[in-house]
Design a protein around this motif. Structure first.
Motif, PDB file in Angstrom:
ATOM      1  N   HIS A 132       0.715  -1.267   0.061  1.00 45.85           N
ATOM      2  CA  HIS A 132      -0.181  -0.082  -0.080  1.00 45.85           C
ATOM      3  C   HIS A 132       0.858   1.256   0.034  1.00 45.85           C
ATOM      4  O   HIS A 132       1.941   1.084   0.772  1.00 45.85           O
ATOM      5  CB  HIS A 132      -0.832  -0.126   1.304  1.00 45.85           C
ATOM      6  N   ALA A 133       0.442   2.465  -0.644  1.00 42.22           N
ATOM      7  CA  ALA A 133       1.082   3.424  -0.736  1.00 42.22           C
ATOM      8  C   ALA A 133       1.313   4.195   0.475  1.00 42.22           C
ATOM      9  O   ALA A 133       0.068   3.805   1.252  1.00 42.22           O
ATOM     10  CB  ALA A 133       0.437   4.567  -1.571  1.00 42.22           C
ATOM     11  N   ASP A 134       2.104   4.794   1.057  1.00 38.48           N
ATOM     12  CA  ASP A 134       2.270   5.374   2.284  1.00 38.48           C
ATOM     13  C   ASP A 134       1.199   6.422   2.622  1.00 38.48           C
ATOM     14  O   ASP A 134       0.494   6.518   3.819  1.00 38.48           O
ATOM     15  CB  ASP A 134       3.588   6.261   2.394  1.00 38.48           C
ATOM     16  N   SER A 135       0.635   6.893   1.676  1.00 42.71           N
ATOM     17  CA  SER A 135      -0.581   7.905   1.940  1.00 42.71           C
ATOM     18  C   SER A 135      -1.819   7.263   2.266  1.00 42.71           C
ATOM     19  O   SER A 135      -2.750   7.901   2.747  1.00 42.71           O
ATOM     20  CB  SER A 135      -0.788   8.855   0.437  1.00 42.71           C
ATOM     21  N   VAL A 136      -1.897   5.860   1.986  1.00 40.99           N
ATOM     22  CA  VAL A 136      -3.344   5.178   2.168  1.00 40.99           C
ATOM     23  C   VAL A 136      -2.923   4.055   3.285  1.00 40.99           C
ATOM     24  O   VAL A 136      -3.849   3.566   3.682  1.00 40.99           O
ATOM     25  CB  VAL A 136      -3.773   4.761   0.896  1.00 40.99           C
ATOM     26  N   LYS A 137      -1.764   3.996   3.752  1.00 40.13           N
ATOM     27  CA  LYS A 137      -1.531   2.866   4.672  1.00 40.13           C
ATOM     28  C   LYS A 137      -2.248   3.025   5.802  1.00 40.13           C
ATOM     29  O   LYS A 137      -2.292   4.099   6.528  1.00 40.13           O
ATOM     30  CB  LYS A 137      -0.047   2.716   4.927  1.00 40.13           C
ATOM     31  N   GLY A 138      -2.889   1.814   6.423  1.00 36.28           N
ATOM     32  CA  GLY A 138      -3.850   2.145   7.672  1.00 36.28           C
ATOM     33  C   GLY A 138      -5.144   2.539   7.432  1.00 36.28           C
ATOM     34  O   GLY A 138      -6.191   2.479   8.349  1.00 36.28           O
TER      35      GLY A 138
END
Length: 123
Positions: A60-66
């Motif tokens: 997952h891209a960092d911007s959407v992780k979690g």
């Protein structure tokens, strides 16, 4: 040949959730790594998430992780993107894509694309 059709986009308030689906036609869906990308107005298309052939590995891209989670159901030839805690900056056209065998994060490396589905997050 693989044909991809996305669904599930729409308008949602900030903090809300949406679940995108991508249905694939053609044979041997499990031969393909599946990815989600998005293009916001005035920006280049960017990687969101990818899932390996049998779902054992995801990125997952960092911007959407979690907040976002990619998953797949090979019995139904479908890949999903669960999007929670949506933000206005998540507003974009979301694209499903397929690439043969190997995990990829660059859009130029994907072989097949859907037509996209619009996600709009209001503040």
């Amino acid at each position: 040949q693989v044909q991809l059709v996305e669904s599930g986009g729409g308008l949602v308030q900030a903090g809300g959730s949406l679940r995108l689906s991508c249905s694939a036609s053609g044979r041997n869906f499990s031969n393909y790594v599946m990815g989600w990308f998005r293009r916001a107005p005035g920006k280049e298309r960017e990687f969101v998430a990818a899932i390996s052939r049998f779902g054992g590995s995801t990125e997952h891209a960092d911007s959407v992780k979690g907040r976002f989670t990619i998953s797949r159901d090979n019995a139904k030839n479908t890949v999903f993107l669960q999007m929670n805690s949506l933000k206005p900056e998540d507003t974009a056209v979301y694209y499903c894509a397929a690439v043969f065998l190997s995990m990829r994060r660059k859009d130029g490396e994907y072989d097949y694309w859907g037509q996209g589905t619009q996600v709009t997050v209001s503040s």
